[in-house]
Scaffold this active site. Structure first.
Site, short mmCIF file in Angstrom:
data_model
loop_
_atom_site.label_atom_id
_atom_site.label_comp_id
_atom_site.label_asym_id
_atom_site.label_seq_id
_atom_site.Cartn_x
_atom_site.Cartn_y
_atom_site.Cartn_z
N ASP A 78 0.07 -7.70 1.16
CA ASP A 78 0.44 -6.30 1.37
C ASP A 78 1.95 -6.14 1.49
O ASP A 78 2.45 -5.43 2.36
CB ASP A 78 -0.26 -5.72 2.59
CG ASP A 78 -0.18 -4.19 2.63
OD1 ASP A 78 0.09 -3.59 1.56
OD2 ASP A 78 -0.37 -3.60 3.70
N HIS B 40 0.81 -1.22 0.00
CA HIS B 40 0.00 0.00 0.00
C HIS B 40 0.85 1.27 0.00
O HIS B 40 0.35 2.35 -0.29
CB HIS B 40 -1.00 0.01 1.16
CG HIS B 40 -0.42 0.21 2.52
ND1 HIS B 40 -0.17 -0.81 3.40
CD2 HIS B 40 -0.05 1.34 3.17
CE1 HIS B 40 0.32 -0.33 4.52
NE2 HIS B 40 0.40 0.98 4.41
N ILE C 103 -15.24 -22.26 3.46
CA ILE C 103 -14.96 -23.05 4.66
C ILE C 103 -15.38 -22.29 5.91
O ILE C 103 -15.54 -21.07 5.89
CB ILE C 103 -13.46 -23.40 4.75
CG1 ILE C 103 -12.60 -22.15 4.59
CG2 ILE C 103 -13.11 -24.46 3.72
CD1 ILE C 103 -11.10 -22.41 4.69
N ILE D 66 -8.12 -23.47 -4.42
CA ILE D 66 -8.79 -24.77 -4.60
C ILE D 66 -10.29 -24.63 -4.81
O ILE D 66 -10.91 -25.52 -5.37
CB ILE D 66 -8.49 -25.75 -3.45
CG1 ILE D 66 -9.00 -25.22 -2.12
CG2 ILE D 66 -7.00 -26.05 -3.40
CD1 ILE D 66 -8.84 -26.24 -0.98
N VAL E 153 -13.11 -23.57 -2.40
CA VAL E 153 -14.09 -23.99 -1.41
C VAL E 153 -14.42 -22.82 -0.48
O VAL E 153 -13.61 -21.92 -0.31
CB VAL E 153 -13.58 -25.16 -0.54
CG1 VAL E 153 -13.45 -26.43 -1.34
CG2 VAL E 153 -12.26 -24.81 0.15
N ASN F 154 5.14 5.07 9.20
CA ASN F 154 5.81 3.85 9.67
C ASN F 154 5.53 2.64 8.78
O ASN F 154 6.21 1.61 8.90
CB ASN F 154 5.38 3.50 11.10
CG ASN F 154 6.11 4.28 12.16
OD1 ASN F 154 5.57 5.20 12.75
ND2 ASN F 154 7.37 3.93 12.40
N SER F 155 4.52 2.74 7.93
CA SER F 155 4.17 1.59 7.09
C SER F 155 5.37 1.09 6.31
O SER F 155 6.05 1.86 5.62
CB SER F 155 3.08 1.98 6.09
OG SER F 155 1.83 1.98 6.68
#
Length: 507
Positions: free
Chosen positions: A166, A136, A299, A295, A297, A239-240
Site C-alpha cells: 500500500d 490507495h 504456512i 516460494i 507454500v 490523513n492517508s
C-alpha cells in the site's frame, strides 16, 4: 484559500462526510477500511497528557510541515468501491473479530457523479519533487494534483505503486527546491513513545495531532507486509499517506488506516513502519515497479504443542502445511511438515517473518533455507520466484462435532476408520488420497479441544505418512510411548491441509 480548502471546508465544518460535496468521494483510510463522517473537531483533536520536549512540538512542526502535501485524485465513479464491496472491509472484520471487537457498520457511500475526487496526504522525500503516499490514495486515478504547503497546486505523475505494501511514489515538476522530511528508524519505536501525525483531514488544511505508539506488529491480514504501528494520535479521512514522525522530526511511519465505529477517529490508527516503507519507496523511485519474491507454500505458526510433538526446542519457525506443485518450494525439496527456521541466514520466528522475508527477496535470487525435518535440521537451496500469489498462513478450523466411534484411540479421543471406496465417494476424495478418516471425536478429550471433526482425514502423524487406521493408531501410540507431550497430525479437510498438535490426555 486553496481550491481544496474551498471545496471541502463547508462539509468538514458542519460535520458532514465529504461524500456530500459534488465531485468529492473520500479516500478511505486503510484502503476503504473506515469511512469519513465526523467533525472538524475530531480531526483537530489532541491527546491530553502528552509531554513535548521543551513544552512544545512547535520546532518539529515548523521543520516538517512544509514538506507535507495534499494529494487530490480524479477517477471515474465506477472505480470507487461502495461500503459493501470494500476489499479491506473483510480484512478488518477478520482482525477485529479475532480481538472480540464488533466491526462497525459504515454509512452508505453515494456514487452519483460521473467522476469523483479522492483526498489524501503525502510527504516530499527529495527536493526535486518525489513524494511518498499510500497506494490507495492514487489507485485508479486518471488525474493527480498536489497542493504544497504554501497553497501552490501542481500536476503530478505516478512513478510507481505497490498494492501489496500500500505504497506509492508520485513526482511533480517542482517550481523550486522543496522542503523534505528525512526517514527515521521505526525499529527503535516502542509502545509508549511519543509521535506526531501530520496530514490534511477533510481538506481543512494541514493538521498536526499528537499521541503515542499504542502497540507494534499489528496484523490486519492485508498482505505479507502487515506489521503496522498502532497509534492513538487522531487521524481521519485525508490523513492517508501523511507522515508519522518521532520527536526528532523524522518519518517513522506512513499513516494508513483507522478503526472507527462512526467514521471519525477514536484513537485507533495504523501506520506502515518506515523501515519497511523506505525499501519499497527506493525500489519504486529507481525502477517504477517492484517484484515480490514467492516460494509457494502455505504456512502456519509453530505452537508449543507442535514444537513438543516434533522435537523442537522452541515454538518458533513457520510450519509448512502444504507445498504447491511446480513452485520454487517444491523444486527445492521443501516438504509438508517441514518447519522453516531460517532463510538467507536470518532466523524465522513466525510465519509473518517468513512472508516478509520472501516478499523482500528479488525473484531469481538463490538463498539457503533451513528446515527442521524428522528430528534434525537440514539446509536446502531455493531459487526465489516472482509475481505469484502470496503465501498464506494455514490455520486449524474449530469444531466439536462427534459421532459414534469405530476403532478407538483413547489417548487423544478419536475413532478412526480406513478410507473405503464408500467413504471416498461420500467425502468426494480421489483414489490417490491416503490416510485414516476420523469417524468420531470424544467431546471431553484433547482431540475435540484441538478442533478435530468427524470426516477429517489424517494424512500423516509426526511427519510420517499413514495409509490406514491401523497405521494411524500405531503412530499415535508410538508417540505417546516416546514421552512426547503431544502428537502432530496433518489434517485434510475439504481442499485444505493444516497441522494440528493434539496433547495427550493425562491418566
Amino acid at each position: 484559500m486553496s481550491n481544496i480548502l474551498r471545496r471541502h471546508r463547508i462539509a468538514a465544518l458542519i460535520g458532514a462526510a465529504i461524500v456530500a460535496v459534488p465531485l468529492s468521494v473520500p479516500v478511505i483510510l486503510g484502503t476503504n477500511a473506515a469511512h469519513a463522517a465526523t467533525t472538524a473537531t475530531a480531526a483537530a483533536g489532541s491527546v491530553s497528557g502528552i509531554v513535548a520536549p521543551g513544552g512544545s512540538f512547535a520546532p518539529i512542526v515548523s521543520a516538517d510541515k512544509p514538506a507535507v502535501v495534499t494529494i487530490t485524485t480524479t477517477m471515474k465513479a465506477q472505480n470507487v468501491a461502495s461500503d459493501d464491496n470494500s476489499p479491506f472491509d473483510e480484512q478488518f472484520r477478520q482482525f477485529f473479530g479475532q480481538q472480540g471487537i464488533p466491526m462497525p457498520r459504515h454509512m452508505p457511500q453515494q456514487r452519483q457523479a460521473p467522476r469523483t475526487e479522492a483526498l489524501g496526504s503525502g510527504f516530499v522525500v527529495t527536493a526535486d519533487g518525489y513524494i511518498v503516499t499510500n497506494n490507495h490514495v492514487i489507485d485508479n486515478a486518471i488525474d493527480i494534483k498536489v497542493t504544497l504547503d504554501d497553497g501552490t497546486e501542481v500536476p503530478a505523475k505516478l512513478v510507481g505503486a505497490d498494492p501489496k505494501s500500500d505504497l506509492a511514489v508520485i513526482k511533480i515538476n517542482a517550481p523550486k527546491l522543496l522542503a523534505t522530511i528525512a526517514w527515521g528508524d521505526s525499529d527503535k519505536l516502542n509502545a509508549g513513545d511519543q509521535i506526531l501525525a501530520i496530514g490534511n483531514p477533510f481538506g481543512i488544511g494541514t493538521t498536526v495531532t499528537a499521541g503515542i505508539v499504542s502497540a507494534r506488529g499489528r496484523d490486519l491480514h492485508s498482505g505479507p507486509y502487515d506489521d503496522f504501528i498502532q497509534i492513538d494520535a487522531p487521524i481521519n479521512h485525508g490523513n492517508s499517506g501523511g507522515p508519522l514522525v518521532d520527536l526528532e522530526g523524522k518519518v517513522v511511519g506512513i499513516n494508513t488506516a483507522i478503526y472507527s465505529p462512526n467514521g471519525g477517529s477514536v484513537g485507533v490508527g495504523f501506520a506502515i513502519p518506515s523501515d519497511q516503507a523506505q525499501k519499497v519507496v527506493a525500489k519504486l523511485m529507481k525502477d517504477g515497479t517492484i517484484e515480490h519474491g514467492f516460494i509457494g507454500v502455505q504456512i502456519q505458526p509453530v505452537t508449543a504443542d507442535v514444537a513438543s510433538a516434533i522435537g523442537l526446542d522452541k515454538p518458533e519457525g513457520a510450519l509448512v502445511a502444504n507445498v504447491n506443485d511446480d513452485t520454487p518450494a517444491s523444486k527445492a525439496g521443501i516438504q509438508t511438515g517441514d518447519v522453516i527456521t531460517a532463510l538467507g541466514g536470518q532466523a524465522i520466528k513466525s510465519p509473518r517473518d517468513l512472508s516478509r522475508m520472501v516478499a523482500d527477496l528479488t525473484p531469481g535470487a538463490k538463498e539457503g533455507l533451513t528446515v527442521w525435518r524428522q528430528g534434525q535440521s537440514r539446509t536446502l537451496s531455493i531459487t526465489v520466484g516472482g509475481n505469484e500469489p502470496n503465501q498464506q498462513q494455514a490455520s486449524a478450523d474449530n469444531g466439536d462435532k462427534s459421532t459414534q466411534g469405530a476403532q478407538r484411540v483413547p489417548t487423544i479421543g478419536i475413532g478412526l476408520a480406513d478410507l473405503t471406496p464408500d467413504i471416498r465417494e461420500a467425502l468426494n476424495l480421489p483414489r490417490r488420497e491416503n490416510g485414516a478418516v476420523i469417524e468420531s471425536v470424544a467431546p471431553d478429550k484433547p482431540a475435540a479441544d484441538a478442533g478435530l471433526q468427524p470426516g477429517d482425514i489424517i494424512v500423516s502423524i509426526n511427519q510420517q505418512p499413514v495409509k490406514s487406521a491401523k497405521e494411524a493408531k500405531a503412530a499415535v501410540a508410538e508417540a505417546g510411548k516416546s514421552g512426547r507431550k503431544s502428537v502432530l497430525l496433518l489434517i485434510q479437510r475439504g481442499e485444505n491441509q493444516t497441522f494440528v498438535a493434539v496433547p495427550f490426555s493425562i491418566g
